[in-house]
Write a protein that holds these residues in place. Structure first.
Motif, PDB file in Angstrom:
ATOM      1  N   ARG A  87      44.072  63.933  46.212  1.00  0.00           N
ATOM      2  CA  ARG A  87      45.486  64.999  45.993  1.00  0.00           C
ATOM      3  C   ARG A  87      46.663  65.039  46.037  1.00  0.00           C
ATOM      4  NH1 ARG A  87      44.169  68.083  52.352  1.00  0.00           N
ATOM      5  NH2 ARG A  87      44.694  65.867  52.019  1.00  0.00           N
ATOM      6  N   ASP A  88      47.511  63.764  46.134  1.00  0.00           N
ATOM      7  CA  ASP A  88      48.505  63.619  45.462  1.00  0.00           C
ATOM      8  C   ASP A  88      48.907  62.405  44.766  1.00  0.00           C
ATOM      9  OD1 ASP A  88      48.900  62.682  48.106  1.00  0.00           O
ATOM     10  OD2 ASP A  88      50.188  64.036  48.302  1.00  0.00           O
ATOM     11  N   GLU A  89      50.055  61.727  44.767  1.00  0.00           N
ATOM     12  CA  GLU A  89      50.946  60.457  44.820  1.00  0.00           C
ATOM     13  C   GLU A  89      50.353  59.661  45.171  1.00  0.00           C
ATOM     14  OE1 GLU A  89      54.634  61.079  42.389  1.00  0.00           O
ATOM     15  OE2 GLU A  89      54.721  59.899  44.525  1.00  0.00           O
ATOM     16  N   ARG A  90      50.623  60.026  46.310  1.00  0.00           N
ATOM     17  CA  ARG A  90      50.714  59.357  47.752  1.00  0.00           C
ATOM     18  C   ARG A  90      49.151  58.998  48.323  1.00  0.00           C
ATOM     19  NH1 ARG A  90      49.804  60.827  52.573  1.00  0.00           N
ATOM     20  NH2 ARG A  90      49.666  60.024  53.728  1.00  0.00           N
ATOM     21  N   GLU A  91      48.144  59.747  48.295  1.00  0.00           N
ATOM     22  CA  GLU A  91      46.273  59.839  48.529  1.00  0.00           C
ATOM     23  C   GLU A  91      45.769  58.675  47.087  1.00  0.00           C
ATOM     24  OE1 GLU A  91      46.141  63.372  50.843  1.00  0.00           O
ATOM     25  OE2 GLU A  91      45.370  63.412  49.240  1.00  0.00           O
ATOM     26  N   GLU A  92      46.313  58.781  46.338  1.00  0.00           N
ATOM     27  CA  GLU A  92      46.297  58.241  45.009  1.00  0.00           C
ATOM     28  C   GLU A  92      46.806  56.207  45.029  1.00  0.00           C
ATOM     29  OE1 GLU A  92      47.802  59.417  41.805  1.00  0.00           O
ATOM     30  OE2 GLU A  92      46.184  61.467  41.478  1.00  0.00           O
TER      31      GLU A  92
ATOM     32  N   ARG B  36      51.259  67.904  52.876  1.00  0.00           N
ATOM     33  CA  ARG B  36      52.391  67.795  53.455  1.00  0.00           C
ATOM     34  C   ARG B  36      53.074  66.518  54.246  1.00  0.00           C
ATOM     35  NH1 ARG B  36      53.814  69.154  59.130  1.00  0.00           N
ATOM     36  NH2 ARG B  36      51.845  68.333  59.775  1.00  0.00           N
ATOM     37  N   ALA B  37      51.453  66.017  54.543  1.00  0.00           N
ATOM     38  CA  ALA B  37      50.959  64.616  54.622  1.00  0.00           C
ATOM     39  C   ALA B  37      52.392  63.897  54.022  1.00  0.00           C
ATOM     40  CB  ALA B  37      49.967  64.114  54.750  1.00  0.00           C
ATOM     41  N   THR B  38      52.256  63.403  52.643  1.00  0.00           N
ATOM     42  CA  THR B  38      53.116  62.983  52.085  1.00  0.00           C
ATOM     43  C   THR B  38      54.665  63.439  52.605  1.00  0.00           C
ATOM     44  OG1 THR B  38      51.518  63.123  50.253  1.00  0.00           O
ATOM     45  CG2 THR B  38      54.033  62.713  49.622  1.00  0.00           C
ATOM     46  N   ILE B  39      55.063  64.734  52.319  1.00  0.00           N
ATOM     47  CA  ILE B  39      56.304  64.976  52.914  1.00  0.00           C
ATOM     48  C   ILE B  39      57.136  64.646  54.207  1.00  0.00           C
ATOM     49  CG2 ILE B  39      58.398  67.427  53.757  1.00  0.00           C
ATOM     50  CD1 ILE B  39      57.328  66.928  50.215  1.00  0.00           C
ATOM     51  N   VAL B  40      55.606  64.084  55.311  1.00  0.00           N
ATOM     52  CA  VAL B  40      55.610  63.400  56.432  1.00  0.00           C
ATOM     53  C   VAL B  40      56.717  61.987  56.278  1.00  0.00           C
ATOM     54  CG1 VAL B  40      55.316  63.220  58.538  1.00  0.00           C
ATOM     55  CG2 VAL B  40      55.139  65.340  57.773  1.00  0.00           C
ATOM     56  N   ALA B  41      55.966  61.796  55.420  1.00  0.00           N
ATOM     57  CA  ALA B  41      55.776  59.646  55.256  1.00  0.00           C
ATOM     58  C   ALA B  41      57.166  59.718  54.487  1.00  0.00           C
ATOM     59  CB  ALA B  41      54.661  60.118  53.866  1.00  0.00           C
ATOM     60  N   LEU B  42      58.054  61.283  53.317  1.00  0.00           N
ATOM     61  CA  LEU B  42      58.923  59.917  52.771  1.00  0.00           C
ATOM     62  C   LEU B  42      60.090  61.026  53.846  1.00  0.00           C
ATOM     63  CD1 LEU B  42      58.349  62.600  49.278  1.00  0.00           C
ATOM     64  CD2 LEU B  42      58.979  60.141  49.613  1.00  0.00           C
ATOM     65  N   GLU B  43      59.728  61.323  54.264  1.00  0.00           N
ATOM     66  CA  GLU B  43      61.056  61.723  55.805  1.00  0.00           C
ATOM     67  C   GLU B  43      60.902  60.532  56.707  1.00  0.00           C
ATOM     68  OE1 GLU B  43      61.167  66.513  55.692  1.00  0.00           O
ATOM     69  OE2 GLU B  43      60.680  65.946  57.341  1.00  0.00           O
ATOM     70  N   LYS B  44      59.781  59.939  57.134  1.00  0.00           N
ATOM     71  CA  LYS B  44      60.020  59.292  58.053  1.00  0.00           C
ATOM     72  C   LYS B  44      60.237  57.239  57.423  1.00  0.00           C
ATOM     73  CE  LYS B  44      55.800  59.332  59.763  1.00  0.00           C
ATOM     74  NZ  LYS B  44      54.464  59.031  60.995  1.00  0.00           N
ATOM     75  N   GLY B  45      60.304  57.736  55.486  1.00  0.00           N
ATOM     76  CA  GLY B  45      60.526  56.552  55.218  1.00  0.00           C
ATOM     77  C   GLY B  45      59.859  55.696  54.859  1.00  0.00           C
ATOM     78  N   ASN B  46      58.391  56.289  54.866  1.00  0.00           N
ATOM     79  CA  ASN B  46      57.164  55.457  54.881  1.00  0.00           C
ATOM     80  C   ASN B  46      56.817  55.079  53.610  1.00  0.00           C
ATOM     81  OD1 ASN B  46      57.667  54.449  57.933  1.00  0.00           O
ATOM     82  ND2 ASN B  46      55.998  55.899  57.749  1.00  0.00           N
ATOM     83  N   TYR B  47      56.955  55.877  52.716  1.00  0.00           N
ATOM     84  CA  TYR B  47      56.935  56.137  51.460  1.00  0.00           C
ATOM     85  C   TYR B  47      57.499  55.588  50.675  1.00  0.00           C
ATOM     86  CZ  TYR B  47      54.414  57.474  47.477  1.00  0.00           C
ATOM     87  OH  TYR B  47      53.518  58.177  45.971  1.00  0.00           O
ATOM     88  N   ASN B  48      58.242  55.442  49.419  1.00  0.00           N
ATOM     89  CA  ASN B  48      58.305  55.466  48.573  1.00  0.00           C
ATOM     90  C   ASN B  48      58.124  56.091  47.029  1.00  0.00           C
ATOM     91  OD1 ASN B  48      60.364  54.466  49.682  1.00  0.00           O
ATOM     92  ND2 ASN B  48      60.658  52.425  48.471  1.00  0.00           N
ATOM     93  N   PRO B  49      58.715  57.399  46.793  1.00  0.00           N
ATOM     94  CA  PRO B  49      58.099  58.117  45.810  1.00  0.00           C
ATOM     95  C   PRO B  49      58.065  57.706  44.074  1.00  0.00           C
ATOM     96  CG  PRO B  49      59.437  59.094  46.726  1.00  0.00           C
ATOM     97  CD  PRO B  49      59.743  58.410  47.299  1.00  0.00           C
ATOM     98  N   SER B  50      57.456  58.485  43.359  1.00  0.00           N
ATOM     99  CA  SER B  50      57.075  58.124  42.192  1.00  0.00           C
ATOM    100  C   SER B  50      58.522  58.971  41.328  1.00  0.00           C
ATOM    101  CB  SER B  50      56.306  58.854  41.229  1.00  0.00           C
ATOM    102  OG  SER B  50      55.860  59.454  41.410  1.00  0.00           O
ATOM    103  N   LEU B  51      58.811  58.188  40.386  1.00  0.00           N
ATOM    104  CA  LEU B  51      60.574  58.779  40.507  1.00  0.00           C
ATOM    105  C   LEU B  51      60.319  60.915  39.270  1.00  0.00           C
ATOM    106  CD1 LEU B  51      62.626  57.735  38.916  1.00  0.00           C
ATOM    107  CD2 LEU B  51      61.650  57.775  36.543  1.00  0.00           C
ATOM    108  N   GLU B  52      58.897  60.415  39.328  1.00  0.00           N
ATOM    109  CA  GLU B  52      58.146  62.615  38.953  1.00  0.00           C
ATOM    110  C   GLU B  52      58.699  63.223  40.215  1.00  0.00           C
ATOM    111  OE1 GLU B  52      53.717  62.800  36.954  1.00  0.00           O
ATOM    112  OE2 GLU B  52      54.697  64.744  37.779  1.00  0.00           O
ATOM    113  N   LEU B  53      58.071  62.221  41.345  1.00  0.00           N
ATOM    114  CA  LEU B  53      58.383  63.501  42.509  1.00  0.00           C
ATOM    115  C   LEU B  53      59.766  63.193  42.615  1.00  0.00           C
ATOM    116  CD1 LEU B  53      57.512  65.043  44.545  1.00  0.00           C
ATOM    117  CD2 LEU B  53      56.455  62.791  45.985  1.00  0.00           C
ATOM    118  N   VAL B  54      60.191  62.005  42.697  1.00  0.00           N
ATOM    119  CA  VAL B  54      62.030  62.483  42.338  1.00  0.00           C
ATOM    120  C   VAL B  54      62.749  63.532  41.915  1.00  0.00           C
ATOM    121  CG1 VAL B  54      64.278  60.306  42.443  1.00  0.00           C
ATOM    122  CG2 VAL B  54      62.312  59.666  43.421  1.00  0.00           C
TER     123      VAL B  54
END
Lengths: 197, 77
Positions: A87-92, B36-54
């Motif tokens: 559904r999004d980049e993290r899941e990909e 929402r899971a991605t936002i949770v992961a970002l806030e916890k510092g467990n996931y580095n987002p792509s440049l586009e998402l940044v």
């Protein structure tokens, strides 16, 4: 094309209970028994179910060919089986990691099966009358066969104590093992990655 | 041959900015087009987002990227 694929999927799904019913019925009573003793309704049901069975398997073959040939059909159908969530980049990213783990582990399993299909080890117990100093003989056979039926049969001179060819699973079992293994590793890794992030 | 570099630890102030704006994780997720899971992961510092998402996150908070994402001890106010 997509409409046709959706129609085929729907037919396969709806037709499955009738196929199972036909199989159970044909196991319980033979065709002659049904046609000779049963009434009009039972005979008509038998005919309809039999035709449905044939049609269902024909459609299933077409569907399997479509799955191999048409990428969009493969994508839409198998993503449910593989439990793909993108559904999004993290899941990909998680899918990528899980796919990598599944690929590597399946590769190791394929190498393992290939090794045991090429090499076979046998332990013989030689009879006393044979001119062998040692009674227990270990033999290693090497051979690659493209077709299942062309495998040369190794006839032991003595009693076979152990042979790897006797414990090797059949081709169907190997395919089931590979399928289950790949799905298992993919889903396990995806869950692990999701928990970590 | 490429030089092997140590992994960069990137921190972010998404949670603080979100609290300042009084919005939920789901609101932010919907606004930037992720789960929402991605936002949770970002806030916890467990996931580095792509440049586009940044860029999308920075655009949503109407601020510079460096104010949201930074290395430890290199935060700009």
């Amino acid at each position: 094309m997509n409409k046709l694929i959706r129609f085929i999927q729907l037919y396969l799904l709806i037709g499955l209970p009738f196929v199972i019913a036909c199989m159970i019925w044909s196991n319980a009573r033979t065709e002659n028994e049904v046609l000779q003793s049963a009434g009009f309704f039972a005979k008509a049901s038998w005919e309809i179910l039999s035709w449905n069975l044939m049609l269902w398997f024909a459609v299933l073959i077409i569907f399997l060919v479509i799955l191999v040939v048409v990428p969009s059909a493969r994508e839409n159908t198998l993503r449910y089986l593989a439990n793909l969530k993108e559904r999004d980049e993290r899941e990909e990213y998680i899918t990528g990691k899980a796919a990598r783990a599944a690929y590597i582990s399946t590769l190791s399993l394929i190498i393992f099966f290939l090794f045991f299909s090429v090499f076979s080890l046998s332990v013989f117990f030689m009879p006393k009358d044979q001119l062998h100093k040692k009674r227990i003989t270990v033999a290693i056979h090497v051979g690659i066969n493209l077709l299942e039926g062309t495998k040369p049969e190794i006839i032991p001179q003595g009693e076979v104590l152990f042979a790897t060819k006797n414990i090797m699973p059949s081709s169907s079992s190997i395919l089931i093992i590979l399928l289950a293994w790949q799905l298992l590793i993919f889903n396990y890794t995806a869950r692990k990655e999701q928990k970590m992030s | 041959m490429p030089r092997i570099m140590s992994k960069l630890t990137i921190y972010n102030s998404i949670q603080e900015l979100r609290h300042a704006k009084s919005i939920t994780q789901q609101d932010l997720a919907d606004a930037v087009g992720v789960t929402r899971a991605t936002i949770v992961a970002l806030e916890k510092g467990n996931y580095n987002p792509s440049l586009e998402l940044v860029f999308r996150i920075a655009k949503f908070f109407k601020t510079d990227i460096e104010k949201i994402f930074y290395e430890k001890g290199a935060r700009r106010e």
